[in-house]
Design an enzyme around this catalytic site. Sequence first.
Site, PDB file in Angstrom:
ATOM      1  N   ASN A 120       0.872  -1.179   0.000  1.00  0.00           N
ATOM      2  CA  ASN A 120       0.000   0.000   0.000  1.00  0.00           C
ATOM      3  C   ASN A 120       0.908   1.227   0.000  1.00  0.00           C
ATOM      4  O   ASN A 120       1.496   1.565   1.031  1.00  0.00           O
ATOM      5  CB  ASN A 120      -0.907  -0.015   1.232  1.00  0.00           C
ATOM      6  CG  ASN A 120      -1.903   1.136   1.240  1.00  0.00           C
ATOM      7  OD1 ASN A 120      -1.927   1.959   0.334  1.00  0.00           O
ATOM      8  ND2 ASN A 120      -2.716   1.201   2.281  1.00  0.00           N
ATOM      9  N   ASP A 165      -9.862  -0.590  -4.505  1.00  0.00           N
ATOM     10  CA  ASP A 165     -10.771  -0.281  -3.388  1.00  0.00           C
ATOM     11  C   ASP A 165     -12.231  -0.253  -3.825  1.00  0.00           C
ATOM     12  O   ASP A 165     -13.131  -0.484  -3.029  1.00  0.00           O
ATOM     13  CB  ASP A 165     -10.427   1.102  -2.810  1.00  0.00           C
ATOM     14  CG  ASP A 165      -9.627   1.003  -1.525  1.00  0.00           C
ATOM     15  OD1 ASP A 165      -9.006  -0.046  -1.300  1.00  0.00           O
ATOM     16  OD2 ASP A 165      -9.623   1.976  -0.751  1.00  0.00           O
ATOM     17  N   HIS A 176     -16.980  -0.043   8.578  1.00  0.00           N
ATOM     18  CA  HIS A 176     -15.537   0.202   8.593  1.00  0.00           C
ATOM     19  C   HIS A 176     -15.331   1.602   9.164  1.00  0.00           C
ATOM     20  O   HIS A 176     -15.545   2.605   8.473  1.00  0.00           O
ATOM     21  CB  HIS A 176     -14.962   0.106   7.169  1.00  0.00           C
ATOM     22  CG  HIS A 176     -13.496   0.407   7.079  1.00  0.00           C
ATOM     23  ND1 HIS A 176     -12.542  -0.576   6.881  1.00  0.00           N
ATOM     24  CD2 HIS A 176     -12.808   1.575   7.171  1.00  0.00           C
ATOM     25  CE1 HIS A 176     -11.338  -0.020   6.854  1.00  0.00           C
ATOM     26  NE2 HIS A 176     -11.483   1.293   7.028  1.00  0.00           N
ATOM     27  N   LEU A 177     -14.960   1.661  10.430  1.00  0.00           N
ATOM     28  CA  LEU A 177     -14.880   2.943  11.133  1.00  0.00           C
ATOM     29  C   LEU A 177     -13.442   3.226  11.541  1.00  0.00           C
ATOM     30  O   LEU A 177     -12.925   2.668  12.509  1.00  0.00           O
ATOM     31  CB  LEU A 177     -15.789   2.921  12.375  1.00  0.00           C
ATOM     32  CG  LEU A 177     -17.242   2.456  12.148  1.00  0.00           C
ATOM     33  CD1 LEU A 177     -18.012   2.453  13.457  1.00  0.00           C
ATOM     34  CD2 LEU A 177     -17.930   3.333  11.110  1.00  0.00           C
ATOM     35  N   ASP A 233      -9.060  12.496  16.170  1.00  0.00           N
ATOM     36  CA  ASP A 233      -8.961  11.185  16.824  1.00  0.00           C
ATOM     37  C   ASP A 233     -10.103  11.034  17.825  1.00  0.00           C
ATOM     38  O   ASP A 233     -10.196  11.793  18.793  1.00  0.00           O
ATOM     39  CB  ASP A 233      -7.605  11.064  17.530  1.00  0.00           C
ATOM     40  CG  ASP A 233      -7.316   9.652  18.006  1.00  0.00           C
ATOM     41  OD1 ASP A 233      -8.253   8.973  18.483  1.00  0.00           O
ATOM     42  OD2 ASP A 233      -6.150   9.229  17.923  1.00  0.00           O
ATOM     43  N   GLY A 267     -13.970   1.029  14.977  1.00  0.00           N
ATOM     44  CA  GLY A 267     -14.919  -0.073  15.080  1.00  0.00           C
ATOM     45  C   GLY A 267     -14.401  -1.228  15.915  1.00  0.00           C
ATOM     46  O   GLY A 267     -15.148  -1.851  16.680  1.00  0.00           O
ATOM     47  N   GLU A 268     -13.107  -1.501  15.780  1.00  0.00           N
ATOM     48  CA  GLU A 268     -12.506  -2.622  16.511  1.00  0.00           C
ATOM     49  C   GLU A 268     -12.216  -2.284  17.972  1.00  0.00           C
ATOM     50  O   GLU A 268     -12.210  -3.182  18.818  1.00  0.00           O
ATOM     51  CB  GLU A 268     -11.182  -3.031  15.842  1.00  0.00           C
ATOM     52  CG  GLU A 268     -11.337  -3.645  14.465  1.00  0.00           C
ATOM     53  CD  GLU A 268     -10.010  -3.746  13.721  1.00  0.00           C
ATOM     54  OE1 GLU A 268      -8.952  -3.793  14.395  1.00  0.00           O
ATOM     55  OE2 GLU A 268     -10.019  -3.767  12.476  1.00  0.00           O
ATOM     56  N   ASN A 269     -11.969  -1.006  18.265  1.00  0.00           N
ATOM     57  CA  ASN A 269     -11.396  -0.658  19.567  1.00  0.00           C
ATOM     58  C   ASN A 269     -12.237   0.229  20.470  1.00  0.00           C
ATOM     59  O   ASN A 269     -11.930   0.342  21.657  1.00  0.00           O
ATOM     60  CB  ASN A 269     -10.031   0.019  19.348  1.00  0.00           C
ATOM     61  CG  ASN A 269      -9.033  -0.920  18.707  1.00  0.00           C
ATOM     62  OD1 ASN A 269      -8.683  -1.942  19.283  1.00  0.00           O
ATOM     63  ND2 ASN A 269      -8.588  -0.595  17.505  1.00  0.00           N
ATOM     64  N   GLU A 285      -6.886  -6.218   5.133  1.00  0.00           N
ATOM     65  CA  GLU A 285      -6.895  -5.906   3.705  1.00  0.00           C
ATOM     66  C   GLU A 285      -5.714  -6.545   2.984  1.00  0.00           C
ATOM     67  O   GLU A 285      -5.833  -6.975   1.835  1.00  0.00           O
ATOM     68  CB  GLU A 285      -6.889  -4.386   3.513  1.00  0.00           C
ATOM     69  CG  GLU A 285      -8.185  -3.730   3.964  1.00  0.00           C
ATOM     70  CD  GLU A 285      -8.070  -2.225   4.141  1.00  0.00           C
ATOM     71  OE1 GLU A 285      -8.616  -1.509   3.292  1.00  0.00           O
ATOM     72  OE2 GLU A 285      -7.448  -1.774   5.114  1.00  0.00           O
TER      73      GLU A 285
END
EC number: 2.7.2.1
Length: 403
Positions: free
Chosen positions: A8, A147, A207-208, A282, A332-334, A384
């Site tokens: 990437n 993408d 997807h955040l 953030d 989203g994950e955290n 990804e």
Amino acid sequence: MTKIMAVNAGSSSLKFQLLEMPTEELLAVGLVERVGKEDAIFTIKYGEGQKFNVVTPLHTHKEAVELTLEKLIELDIIQSFDEISGVGHRVLHGKELYADSVVIDDEVMKNIESFTELGPLHIPPNLTGIRAFQAILPNVPQVAVFDTAFHQSMPEENFLYSLPYEYYTEHGVRKYGFHGTSHKYVTQRAAELLGRPLEDLRLISCHLGSGASIAAVAGGRSIDTTMGFTPLEGITMGTRSGSLDPALIPFLMQKTGKSAEDVLNVMNKESGVYGLSGISSDLRDIEQAAAEGNHRAEVSLKIFSNRIHGYIGQYAAEMNGVDAIIFTAGVGENSDVIRERILRGLEFMGVYWDPSLNNGARGKELFINYPHSPVKVIIIPTNEELVIARDTVRIANLVEAHA
């Protein structure tokens, strides 16, 4: 065994992973930062928690690639360049031309170059990364992973804007959607975790991260998504406004004396939760400020969560129901706080989430719904790079494709 590089390339960075296929073993993960500077930073993690980093002048992406490959040999991760069977590149945009990944040849490169007007910040570094690897590994297949490709399955009623039809036919004005590689991975993984065929599932993927998008995925196909012609459309993000009244652009030009480009720059880089809160892009900083009683921070969290809450309802209606809601990417994950704000009030559509499972859940695969909940809620860390590696193997016919 086949070793694949998943790459990437950003404007001043190069992220990479080296994976063994088809076992999908991660051999190394690395990042080159500040490419183009005298104090570029190269970092690589490999083996059993080993790490190497160095600060060195790297003036071009080609130099960054050369250093990366040299270090893979120096650190005994590979013995020679011949071990690398393919390189997969993340590419922002494939327009309508590419509904799947593709082996890169001269024609593909020309086409990607022609997409630059749709991704002026991302496409040039994507191309630079491809050229750098082509120069050093000229006989190794290079694959572009777009993408936008996953969203090419959207029906016309979801991708067309209510503008004169010739704007679509003559200029390609339509919703394209982004984060497709992430939405593809987490929805496939959700089917595995649910123990059900992907073809039978209606999934909403959230997807955040600093950039954020939601996708409605029915039967493994994207049928709608929040990002549009560009990644500016959709939900409120870190610094992006998301969807708003387009008449605001000429209004703000008149009131502020800014050009259209300047106003768009504000909407892309100075808006979102950053512009609303005046604190940070953030969400961790904003969560803390809200907890301390900062009103603008609290409103920012409400707006961020409320927009997502609304799209979940919309997409459930579009798919005539939903089997699972997925949270992925950094926020989203955290963030248990954000997940709670989004999920609160969705009981009417069969979402019964367990606060004791949600609280403190960070960066790991986990169901956070009560067992009796008709709609499952799953945290799935995105991957990804793994999708890029799988596609590289499949498209370049390197080994038997991953099932």
